[in-house]
Design a protein around this motif. Structure first.
Motif, PDB file in Angstrom:
ATOM      1  N   LEU A  71       0.828  -1.208   0.000  1.00 12.90           N
ATOM      2  CA  LEU A  71       0.000   0.000   0.000  1.00 12.90           C
ATOM      3  C   LEU A  71       0.866   1.263   0.000  1.00 12.90           C
ATOM      4  CD1 LEU A  71      -3.017  -0.395   2.446  1.00 12.90           C
ATOM      5  CD2 LEU A  71      -3.048   0.322   0.061  1.00 12.90           C
ATOM      6  N   GLY A  72       1.851   1.282   0.916  1.00 12.10           N
ATOM      7  CA  GLY A  72       2.691   2.464   1.067  1.00 12.10           C
ATOM      8  C   GLY A  72       3.524   2.727  -0.173  1.00 12.10           C
ATOM      9  N   LEU A  73       4.107   1.655  -0.730  1.00 11.46           N
ATOM     10  CA  LEU A  73       4.911   1.795  -1.943  1.00 11.46           C
ATOM     11  C   LEU A  73       4.076   2.371  -3.080  1.00 11.46           C
ATOM     12  CD1 LEU A  73       7.185  -1.335  -2.541  1.00 11.46           C
ATOM     13  CD2 LEU A  73       7.847   1.053  -2.415  1.00 11.46           C
ATOM     14  N   ALA A  74       2.911   1.756  -3.289  1.00 16.08           N
ATOM     15  CA  ALA A  74       2.058   2.186  -4.390  1.00 16.08           C
ATOM     16  C   ALA A  74       1.648   3.640  -4.210  1.00 16.08           C
ATOM     17  CB  ALA A  74       0.826   1.282  -4.473  1.00 16.08           C
ATOM     18  N   CYS A  75       1.268   3.973  -2.991  1.00 20.60           N
ATOM     19  CA  CYS A  75       0.805   5.328  -2.698  1.00 20.60           C
ATOM     20  C   CYS A  75       1.934   6.334  -2.947  1.00 20.60           C
ATOM     21  CB  CYS A  75       0.343   5.363  -1.248  1.00 20.60           C
ATOM     22  SG  CYS A  75      -0.385   6.910  -0.789  1.00 20.60           S
ATOM     23  N   ALA A  76       3.144   6.009  -2.474  1.00 20.73           N
ATOM     24  CA  ALA A  76       4.270   6.923  -2.645  1.00 20.73           C
ATOM     25  C   ALA A  76       4.629   7.084  -4.120  1.00 20.73           C
ATOM     26  CB  ALA A  76       5.479   6.423  -1.857  1.00 20.73           C
ATOM     27  N   ILE A  77       4.605   5.972  -4.855  1.00 23.83           N
ATOM     28  CA  ILE A  77       4.923   6.055  -6.287  1.00 23.83           C
ATOM     29  C   ILE A  77       3.910   6.941  -6.989  1.00 23.83           C
ATOM     30  CG2 ILE A  77       5.047   4.756  -8.447  1.00 23.83           C
ATOM     31  CD1 ILE A  77       6.092   2.391  -6.817  1.00 23.83           C
ATOM     32  N   TYR A  78       2.634   6.744  -6.651  1.00 20.48           N
ATOM     33  CA  TYR A  78       1.625   7.589  -7.291  1.00 20.48           C
ATOM     34  C   TYR A  78       1.851   9.064  -6.950  1.00 20.48           C
ATOM     35  CZ  TYR A  78      -2.622   9.840  -8.669  1.00 20.48           C
ATOM     36  OH  TYR A  78      -3.493  10.713  -9.253  1.00 20.48           O
ATOM     37  N   GLU A 115       8.003   1.853 -17.419  1.00 17.73           N
ATOM     38  CA  GLU A 115       9.247   1.073 -17.490  1.00 17.73           C
ATOM     39  C   GLU A 115      10.369   1.786 -16.758  1.00 17.73           C
ATOM     40  OE1 GLU A 115       8.758  -1.200 -21.799  1.00 17.73           O
ATOM     41  OE2 GLU A 115       9.316   0.900 -21.753  1.00 17.73           O
ATOM     42  N   THR A 116      10.410   3.110 -16.926  1.00 17.18           N
ATOM     43  CA  THR A 116      11.447   3.898 -16.268  1.00 17.18           C
ATOM     44  C   THR A 116      11.348   3.784 -14.752  1.00 17.18           C
ATOM     45  OG1 THR A 116      11.446   5.439 -18.108  1.00 17.18           O
ATOM     46  CG2 THR A 116      12.394   6.217 -16.040  1.00 17.18           C
ATOM     47  N   ILE A 117      10.123   3.864 -14.245  1.00 20.13           N
ATOM     48  CA  ILE A 117       9.930   3.760 -12.794  1.00 20.13           C
ATOM     49  C   ILE A 117      10.312   2.371 -12.308  1.00 20.13           C
ATOM     50  CG2 ILE A 117       8.159   3.685 -10.999  1.00 20.13           C
ATOM     51  CD1 ILE A 117       6.757   5.952 -12.584  1.00 20.13           C
ATOM     52  N   LYS A 118       9.839   1.359 -13.040  1.00 15.63           N
ATOM     53  CA  LYS A 118      10.028  -0.029 -12.622  1.00 15.63           C
ATOM     54  C   LYS A 118      11.502  -0.433 -12.685  1.00 15.63           C
ATOM     55  CE  LYS A 118       8.302  -3.039 -15.247  1.00 15.63           C
ATOM     56  NZ  LYS A 118       7.416  -3.770 -16.182  1.00 15.63           N
ATOM     57  N   LYS A 119      12.183  -0.068 -13.777  1.00 20.32           N
ATOM     58  CA  LYS A 119      13.515  -0.627 -14.008  1.00 20.32           C
ATOM     59  C   LYS A 119      14.649   0.290 -13.582  1.00 20.32           C
ATOM     60  CE  LYS A 119      12.085  -3.611 -17.732  1.00 20.32           C
ATOM     61  NZ  LYS A 119      12.177  -3.963 -19.125  1.00 20.32           N
ATOM     62  N   ILE A 120      14.390   1.583 -13.489  1.00 22.62           N
ATOM     63  CA  ILE A 120      15.471   2.507 -13.136  1.00 22.62           C
ATOM     64  C   ILE A 120      15.217   3.189 -11.789  1.00 22.62           C
ATOM     65  CG2 ILE A 120      16.753   4.579 -13.837  1.00 22.62           C
ATOM     66  CD1 ILE A 120      17.216   2.187 -15.676  1.00 22.62           C
ATOM     67  N   VAL A 121      14.056   3.818 -11.639  1.00 23.03           N
ATOM     68  CA  VAL A 121      13.823   4.630 -10.446  1.00 23.03           C
ATOM     69  C   VAL A 121      13.739   3.768  -9.185  1.00 23.03           C
ATOM     70  CG1 VAL A 121      12.295   6.305  -9.360  1.00 23.03           C
ATOM     71  CG2 VAL A 121      12.695   6.409 -11.809  1.00 23.03           C
ATOM     72  N   LEU A 122      12.907   2.721  -9.231  1.00 20.98           N
ATOM     73  CA  LEU A 122      12.739   1.900  -8.030  1.00 20.98           C
ATOM     74  C   LEU A 122      14.031   1.198  -7.601  1.00 20.98           C
ATOM     75  CD1 LEU A 122       9.175   0.299  -8.181  1.00 20.98           C
ATOM     76  CD2 LEU A 122      10.061   1.980  -6.583  1.00 20.98           C
ATOM     77  N   PRO A 123      14.749   0.526  -8.518  1.00 19.64           N
ATOM     78  CA  PRO A 123      16.003  -0.106  -8.078  1.00 19.64           C
ATOM     79  C   PRO A 123      16.999   0.901  -7.499  1.00 19.64           C
ATOM     80  CG  PRO A 123      15.404  -0.903 -10.253  1.00 19.64           C
ATOM     81  CD  PRO A 123      14.446   0.196  -9.920  1.00 19.64           C
TER      82      PRO A 123
END
Lengths: 253, 283
Positions: free
Chosen positions: B80-87, B177-185
């Motif tokens: 929940l927290g991850l999703a909320c922060a990403i949004y 893709e940018t969020i998933k593969k670059i920003v989050l890692p």
């Protein structure tokens, strides 16, 4: 010299909020040539080059008038997808910005996001891109080490290799040597000379000698306007506009 | 000596004293808990159920209960927290509305934990009829941890340089893709540190589980998410306020406190370890 026009700006105005950054720019970019954009800081040259692959869209509150054509098609057209344009028009930035991943992963990233699955093909393309970027001999034994361990110049060549892997048609360089030492700068310049055989290249530079050395055409921007554009040789030996002459002779800038 | 030098010396001395006082209290906590708690710690204490009206046996069900509730709370607050922060960080339009949401989330972090306890009782225990259970406790603690997870994640995401996002987009990657593969890692070490620290907080909370998950005494281990459980923080509270053998109970309470302290220190240690490893990798 026969020049096909690869990209074309038509009556381009660009605004950051109310501030106009580009005024009625009309400019042709020839296929497989190097076009240099010069001008003092704040003249709009970086703004302009970032329009060519729609990177300007990342900044909120901006607006664009006029058209930018790639092979005759408006890249801001309603049916056109920015992602597709960016795949065709690659960009190398001012500061080397490798991903905090391995050298191999940096180059293969573009292939992955463009849907290439075949591992053999990816490997082949990574190697050939690194070769084209004149980096292969430096790093062939440490493909899986972190890209952040490379020197600044090597990082910038890695960023070029990363671009080449997705096989763009146009390469944009936004002051690619601004943070590099003279030796690394020389290597990047050699590389650009080599790459223009295969790609259309646009380079923004602060360094007039650099523009004179590597470009075929030069455009001079001042305060958001395109003052003069022509063959590099003509611009640097016989500028038509007084302001161009003042700038290239170092009277301001 | 000039007055400037003297005032500088006094200033440094005052700062040093404050540091010493802090250090003293920190040391005192560890010393007193450890000195009193260590006496009851034994293999039996860690692995047996309580016996003879809490005066003998061990506290294993409380350790297990705390682990379950804490893991449950992470399972709730992490996605929940991850999703909320990403949004909030990456997708939401910038404006007053989003600023109000951000402010509300930050204020949520300041709400007293007993209020969360009452909320959990009203909503999860009564309204959803989950009863006093691991599920109710995990949900309550998960919501308590949410603001911490969200702000840590937001901070870590904001710290990822724009140049990396630009590089990815310029290669024809989509925003997702940018969020998933670059920003989050890239943000991962920061996110992990925040999450692990919030685990430390959740593990030690008493008030939120008081009415939602914890029971003073059970011989059984939980067999489903609807079981009520013993938990270390609540067990300490109960030992000190209820029962007929204050002397023995107090000793056991210090033992529990020591276990809890070690658990939380171990968790913080893990956070530091992960952060250091990532720093070495990014260097």
């Amino acid at each position: 010299m026969h020049n096909n026009i690869k990209m074309k700006a038509e009556n381009v105005d660009f605004f950051y909020g109310p501030r106009q950054a580009l005024k009625d720019i009309n400019l042709d970019i020839c296929e497989k040539r190097v076009t240099a954009i010069i001008g003092p800081s704040g003249c709009g040259k970086s703004t302009f080059i970032r329009l060519l692959n729609r990177m300007n869209e990342l900044i909120p509150n901006t607006s664009l008038k006029g058209r930018i054509l790639l092979d005759g098609e408006d890249i801001f057209g309603q049916q056109v997808d920015a992602v597709g344009i960016r795949r065709r028009v690659g960009m190398v930035f001012q500061k080397p910005n490798p991903f905090p991943k391995s050298i191999f992963e940096n180059v293969s990233y573009g292939l992955h996001v463009n849907g290439v699955k075949d591992k053999k093909l990816i490997e082949k393309k990574v190697v050939s891109s690194l070769e084209k970027a004149a980096l292969w001999d430096d790093i062939k034994d440490r493909l899986h080490e972190s890209a952040l361990k490379l020197s600044g110049g090597q990082q910038q060549r890695l960023c070029i290799a990363r671009c080449l892997a997705v096989e763009p048609e146009v390469l944009l360089f936004d002051e690619p040597c601004a943070s590099l030492d003279p030796i690394s700068t020389g290597k990047i310049e050699e590389l650009i000379m080599e790459l223009k055989k295969y790609y259309t290249i646009v380079i923004v530079t602060h360094n007039m000698q650099q523009a004179a050395r590597i470009s075929d055409h030069t455009a001079f921007f001042l305060l958001g306007e395109l003052i003069e554009m022509g063959k590099t040789q003509d611009i640097f030996t016989a500028p038509k506009d007084k302001r161009t002459e003042d700038y290239i002779t170092g009277r301001f800038g | 000596m000039r007055t400037k030098d003297i005032s500088q010396k006094i200033g440094f001395a005052a700062l040093f004293m404050c540091m010493l006082v802090t250090l003293f209290f920190l040391g005192a906590i560890i010393y007193f808990i450890a000195a009193r708690g260590i006496k009851v710690i034994s293999w039996e204490f860690l692995t047996q159920v309580p016996k003879a009206g809490m005066t003998q046996g061990g506290v294993a069900p409380a350790i297990v209960g705390t682990l379950y509730i804490t893991l449950g709370a992470i399972a709730v607050s992490l996605p929940l927290g991850l999703a909320c922060a990403i949004y909030l960080c990456e997708y939401s339009p910038k404006g007053i509305f989003v600023n109000i949401i951000r402010m509300s989330i930050n204020n949520l972090a300041g709400v007293p934990s007993v209020v969360f306890g009452l909320f959990g009782l009203a909503v999860f225990v009564k309204f959803f009829k989950f009863g006093v259970s691991i599920l109710s406790g995990s949900l309550t603690l998960g919501i308590l941890a949410l603001p911490v997870v969200i702000s840590a994640t937001q901070e870590a995401l904001t710290a990822v340089p724009l140049s990396l996002r630009e590089a990815s987009l310029a290669l024809g990657a989509t925003k997702w893709e940018t969020i998933k593969k670059i920003v989050l890692p890239t943000a991962l070490p920061g996110i992990l540190t925040g999450i692990i620290l919030s685990i430390g907080r959740v593990a030690g909370e008493t008030a939120p589980i008081l009415f939602t998950a914890a029971t003073f005494y059970t011989r059984r281990y939980p067999d489903s998410v609807f079981s009520e459980v013993m938990a270390l923080p609540y067990h300490i509270y109960a030992l000190m306020t209820e029962g007929a053998h204050p002397k023995e109970q107090t000793a056991i309470a210090y033992g529990c406190a020591l276990i809890l302290l070690v658990l939380v220190l171990a968790i913080s240690g893990a956070a530091i370890f992960i952060r250091q490893r990532q720093r070495i990798r990014n260097a």
